[in-house]
Design an enzyme around this catalytic site. Structure first.
Site, PDB file in Angstrom:
ATOM      1  N   TRP A 100       0.845  -1.187  -0.009  1.00  0.00           N
ATOM      2  CA  TRP A 100      -0.038  -0.149  -0.064  1.00  0.00           C
ATOM      3  C   TRP A 100       0.899   1.335  -0.079  1.00  0.00           C
ATOM      4  CZ3 TRP A 100      -4.203  -1.445  -2.040  1.00  0.00           C
ATOM      5  CH2 TRP A 100      -4.934  -2.755  -1.581  1.00  0.00           C
ATOM      6  N   ASP A 167      -1.902   6.534   6.201  1.00  0.00           N
ATOM      7  CA  ASP A 167      -2.925   5.634   5.908  1.00  0.00           C
ATOM      8  C   ASP A 167      -3.265   4.872   7.050  1.00  0.00           C
ATOM      9  OD1 ASP A 167      -4.397   3.651   4.786  1.00  0.00           O
ATOM     10  OD2 ASP A 167      -3.022   2.978   3.228  1.00  0.00           O
ATOM     11  N   LYS A 191     -12.419  -1.880   6.640  1.00  0.00           N
ATOM     12  CA  LYS A 191     -11.265  -2.747   7.361  1.00  0.00           C
ATOM     13  C   LYS A 191     -11.589  -2.676   8.665  1.00  0.00           C
ATOM     14  CE  LYS A 191      -8.651  -3.673   3.802  1.00  0.00           C
ATOM     15  NZ  LYS A 191      -7.628  -2.623   3.223  1.00  0.00           N
TER      16      LYS A 191
END
Ligand SMILES: *Cc1c(COP(=O)(O)O)cnc(C)c1O
Length: 354
Positions: A100, A167, A191
């Protein structure tokens, strides 16, 4: 029968949230309309949006501190470019801790110079780099607090005066931190916060408005702030279910309450991974994530037997990501300790019969 759901995302949400959300699909709080057919400009939905935003700031301890919460679309992946669009004038620093982070770096390079301050690529990202320094002349420092695929989590932030952009897709609302250290936090809802479709952005307003480029409206944080996340039609149902999850979190004692449950779940599973000779953990011990535990078999010949054992135990979603292999057990906020116990029992049974 309800499965023990260790899925990495979309993932388990609290049962009470599933129940309330189903009721709201039929009739939202007795108003005679489904949540799915209500105008986003209705009094009812405006209240949902306001409550979701204020709960997010409240949980993070950021109310009245110059921060705004936004519910946007496009997932964390759109934030990779939106962050750079809004904040990157000359140069930004990025910590490369995996897939990511890499994707965020790739997007940022479209907008300016990117300094990769450190990377754990040489070890397939099984640890978090430490002892790096952030140049003093960067517009911001970007990091990924929890690396969903590799099962590592940052326990410390670097010393820097630059705004920290993070993030937090896979560990937001899971552990206590001083969130006022961040200039901008973003997370895809799916998530730990709600269903796929909504993206939470929490931004300190005074870091905005410093780039010279023209920003398209849909990608401009200031526009979304000015319109209270209603510049266009928001992902209404996803925001509603996120709000229900944030209310549930309040009933659990907020982040502090859920953190102690998360730690108990992580301890139970990691202790078994370390004790059981059939398994070996993937991530460096000091960087282990309580959210996503990655582990491999020490003897591939027991794979079929172990796989049928956990499937028979009604466990879902523990196959590892293709870039790590093995197994990954995601233990987000809503996963009960009892599900982790079921997994541990299966691991012991695999050892017994091997
Ligand atoms: C899943 C994930 C993403 C991607 O999120 P999307 O909402 O699918 O764009 C980004 N970062 C992290 C840390 C993730 O876990």
């Amino acid at each position: 029968m309800k499965k023990h759901n260790f899925s990495p995302g979309p993932c388990i949400l609290p049962q009470s949230v599933f129940e309330k959300a189903s009721q709201a699909v039929l009739d939202y709080e007795g108003v005679g309309l489904s949540i799915l057919e209500m105008s986003h400009r209705s009094k009812e939905f405006v209240e949902v949006m306001e409550r979701a935003k204020s709960l997010a700031l409240e949980h993070l301890g950021l109310q009245g501190k110059g921060y705004q919460a936004l519910f946007l679309q496009g997932g964390a992946s759109t934030q990779f470019l939106m962050v750079a669009y809004n904040l990157l004038e000359n140069k930004a620093a990025y910590l490369n801790t995996g897939t990511w982070a890499n994707k965020a770096i790739k997007e940022a390079k479209l907008f300016g110079e990117v300094v990769e301050v450190a990377s754990s690529k040489e070890a397939n990202f099984n640890y978090i780099p430490k002892n790096y320094s952030v140049p003093s002349d960067v517009d911001y420092f970007h990091c990924t607090s929890n690396n969903t695929i590799f099962g590592t989590q940052m326990k410390q932030l670097p010393d820097t005066d630059a705004p920290i952009v993070c993030d937090m897709s896979s560990d937001i609302f899971s552990r206590q931190m001083d969130f006022s250290k961040f200039g901008l936090i973003y997370a895809g809802a799916q998530k730990n916060m709600g269903p796929a479709g909504a993206t939470l952005v929490v931004v300190k307003e005074d870091i905005l408005g410093k780039v010279s480029r023209v920003i398209p409206s849909m990608l401009d944080y200031k526009i979304h702030i000015g319109k209270d996340s209603m510049f266009n039609t928001p992902p209404a149902f996803a925001v509603y279910v996120s709000m229900l999850t944030l209310e549930w979190l309040k009933d659990q004692g907020g982040i502090a309450g859920i953190e102690s449950v998360n730690n108990a779940k992580a301890e139970l599973l990691y202790n078994e991974i370390d004790r059981n000779p059939l398994f070996v953990g993937f991530a460096a011990e000091e960087d282990r994530s309580p959210m996503n535990a990655t582990f491999n078999l020490t003897d591939e010949s027991v794979k079929d037997r172990f796989d049928s054992l956990w499937q028979e135990a009604n466990i879902n979603g523990i196959s590892g990501h293709r870039s790590v292999g093995g197994y990954r057990a995601s233990m987000y906020n809503a996963l009960p300790l009892s599900s982790v116990q079921v997994l541990v029992d299966v691991m012991r049974e695999a050892e017994r019969i091997s």
